[in-house]
Motif scaffolding. Structure first.
Motif, PDB file in Angstrom:
ATOM      1  N   ARG A 147     -45.874 -46.630  19.096  1.00 27.49           N
ATOM      2  CA  ARG A 147     -46.666 -44.847  19.409  1.00 27.49           C
ATOM      3  C   ARG A 147     -46.340 -44.108  20.055  1.00 27.49           C
ATOM      4  NH1 ARG A 147     -49.757 -49.983  19.819  1.00 27.49           N
ATOM      5  NH2 ARG A 147     -49.438 -50.204  21.873  1.00 27.49           N
ATOM      6  N   ARG A 183     -47.431 -43.635  10.543  1.00 24.35           N
ATOM      7  CA  ARG A 183     -48.187 -42.829  10.329  1.00 24.35           C
ATOM      8  C   ARG A 183     -48.382 -41.555   9.130  1.00 24.35           C
ATOM      9  NH1 ARG A 183     -45.952 -43.519  14.204  1.00 24.35           N
ATOM     10  NH2 ARG A 183     -46.313 -42.181  16.877  1.00 24.35           N
ATOM     11  N   CYS A 197     -52.228 -41.700   6.615  1.00 24.21           N
ATOM     12  CA  CYS A 197     -52.384 -40.548   5.828  1.00 24.21           C
ATOM     13  C   CYS A 197     -52.611 -40.793   4.408  1.00 24.21           C
ATOM     14  CB  CYS A 197     -51.505 -39.555   5.838  1.00 24.21           C
ATOM     15  SG  CYS A 197     -51.493 -38.388   7.828  1.00 24.21           S
ATOM     16  N   ARG A 202     -42.469 -36.203  18.609  1.00 23.79           N
ATOM     17  CA  ARG A 202     -43.097 -36.138  17.795  1.00 23.79           C
ATOM     18  C   ARG A 202     -41.195 -35.201  17.352  1.00 23.79           C
ATOM     19  NH1 ARG A 202     -48.150 -31.800  18.124  1.00 23.79           N
ATOM     20  NH2 ARG A 202     -49.859 -33.515  18.396  1.00 23.79           N
ATOM     21  N   CYS A 224     -45.300 -44.564   2.409  1.00 25.30           N
ATOM     22  CA  CYS A 224     -43.811 -43.811   3.151  1.00 25.30           C
ATOM     23  C   CYS A 224     -43.887 -43.147   2.977  1.00 25.30           C
ATOM     24  CB  CYS A 224     -43.973 -45.281   3.966  1.00 25.30           C
ATOM     25  SG  CYS A 224     -44.660 -46.855   4.907  1.00 25.30           S
TER      26      CYS A 224
END
Length: 415
Positions: free
Chosen positions: A196, A85, A89, A200, A60
């Motif tokens: 969600r 997010r 990744c 951005r 994280c």
């Protein structure tokens, strides 16, 4: 507001009770595990855990540790969305690395479990800090019991089924997945679906606000995990996989008290330090250090006097060398016990840059001492060299830590 040790005590006792129960099964089942698995198998497992830890600290980008600092529920939600997010990744990256290791390098197929381990560990870290912010200490205790106790039971089952290294690896993964259920609760502002829908721009804003965590704390934590990985690699190169198994068992059991008590103390201490005045913060840190030192001293003396005999009696004669390592590592383990919960102090005080610089020096000292000790005196020589070098390092850390408390504290600073 004024801070007293009494303010930390109830939360610490709740976490400690859960931690005691969580460690009870692994401690009781440990002697059975050492009779179900060979030292070489423990060596493979130790290496897997070390590599997984390298990815887990990136999971994280340490933004999860900013959750207790969030001023309101909107900021907490944005941080949680950012953690999710980044975790996705990093998990994908670990999956690609594991696949390449299995197909290109020809590594053992159990490395394909790496992304599962990373995802579970990262989610556990994130949800732990979220629960810490909410003061859900009972849930934290239940999670620890499920994770550690369940892992030991599952590993025993794997050993009885003669699953080999896979039994050592898959057991903790199953238990870790079940432990996440304790920490799950509806997210702030709209439930899980709200994560969600974070924009951005909101993610960018929150990432920049808490940029010290990926810039300073992530390299710090990654370097620590890399130290463990390189240490195991050095042991394998110099002395073989069995030695890595002895080392892994010794470290696992010797650091169990630090994981138990240190974890409980740090989870209760972190949110308290965030709101403490500088004078109160310094006082409580000094008190915690003194209490931990007095607690660690009997353990160190016991290992120095009876380490090899204890390990041979409890785990079987083939593990006596692990006890010899435990004796040599005793000074280091005692100092680590005191230092373990103090990592959150530099987070709360905004002293992550100082902590990173000092940690890098300490990690170089650790690895150089281990390599020289292994070269000169084998595994035991490496362990004694580590204890000597880490005594110097931790002595400096303890002396300089109180001076890092800023005026004002980070929570009062404007961006």
């Amino acid at each position: 507001m004024a801070v007293s040790r009494a303010g930390i005590l109830p939360a610490t006792l709740t976490l400690l009770a859960g931690g005691l129960l969580a460690q009870l099964l692994p401690l009781l089942l440990g002697p059975w595990l050492t009779r179900l698995y060979l030292p070489e198998q423990f060596g493979h497992y130790t290496l897997f855990v070390a590599v997984a830890a390298n990815f887990a600290v990136l999971a994280c980008a340490r933004y999860d540790f900013a959750l207790p600092l969030a001023r309101d529920e909107t900021e907490a939600r944005d941080l949680m969305a950012l953690c999710v997010r980044v975790l996705l990744c990093v998990t994908l990256t670990s999956a690609l690395v594991a696949l390449a290791a299995a197909l290109i390098v020809g590594a053992s197929m159990f490395w394909l479990w790496l992304p599962v381990a990373v995802a579970i560990a990262g989610a556990g870290q994130w949800l732990t800090q979220w629960s810490t912010r909410a003061g859900r200490f009972t849930a934290l205790s239940g999670s620890r019991v499920t994770q550690y106790g369940g892992a030991a039971l599952a590993q025993v089952a794997g050993g009885l089924a003669q699953a080999g290294v896979a039994g050592l690896i898959i057991g903790p993964l199953l238990a870790g997945g079940l432990a996440l259920a304790w920490l799950r609760q509806p997210s702030p502002l709209g439930g899980w679906g709200g994560l969600r829908t974070v924009s951005r721009s909101a993610l960018r804003t929150i990432a920049l606000k808490h940029r010290d965590f990926p810039l300073f704390n992530t390299p710090h934590a990654f370097a620590g995990a890399l130290q463990d990985t390189l240490a195991v690699a050095l042991l394998v190169v110099f002395t073989g996989e069995a030695a890595a198994g002895f080392w892994g068992l010794a470290i696992r059991y010797l650091k169990a008290p630090a994981s138990l008590i240190g974890g409980a103390v740090s989870q209760a201490l972190y949110p308290r330090l965030v709101h403490a005045t500088p004078a109160d913060a310094r006082t409580i840190v000094r008190q915690i250090m003194s209490t931990l030192a007095l607690t660690a001293l009997p353990l160190v003396l016991l290992l120095l006097a009876f380490g090899p005999t204890l390990f041979a009696s409890v785990f079987g004669e083939q593990w006596r060398e692990a006890g010899t390592l435990a004796r040599a590592l005793a000074p280091y383990i005692g100092l680590h016990f005191v230092a373990s919960p103090l990592g959150v102090v530099t987070l709360a005080w905004g002293a992550q840059a100082w902590a990173l610089r000092l940690a890098l020096v300490g990690q170089v000292m650790f690895l150089v001492a281990l390599a020289l000790g292994l070269h000169i005196g084998g595994t035991v020589g490496g362990a004694w060299a580590v204890s000597v070098s880490m005594t110097l390092y931790f002595g400096w850390f303890f002396w300089r830590l109180p001076a890092q408390c800023p005026r004002p504290l980070p929570i009062d600073r404007e961006l």
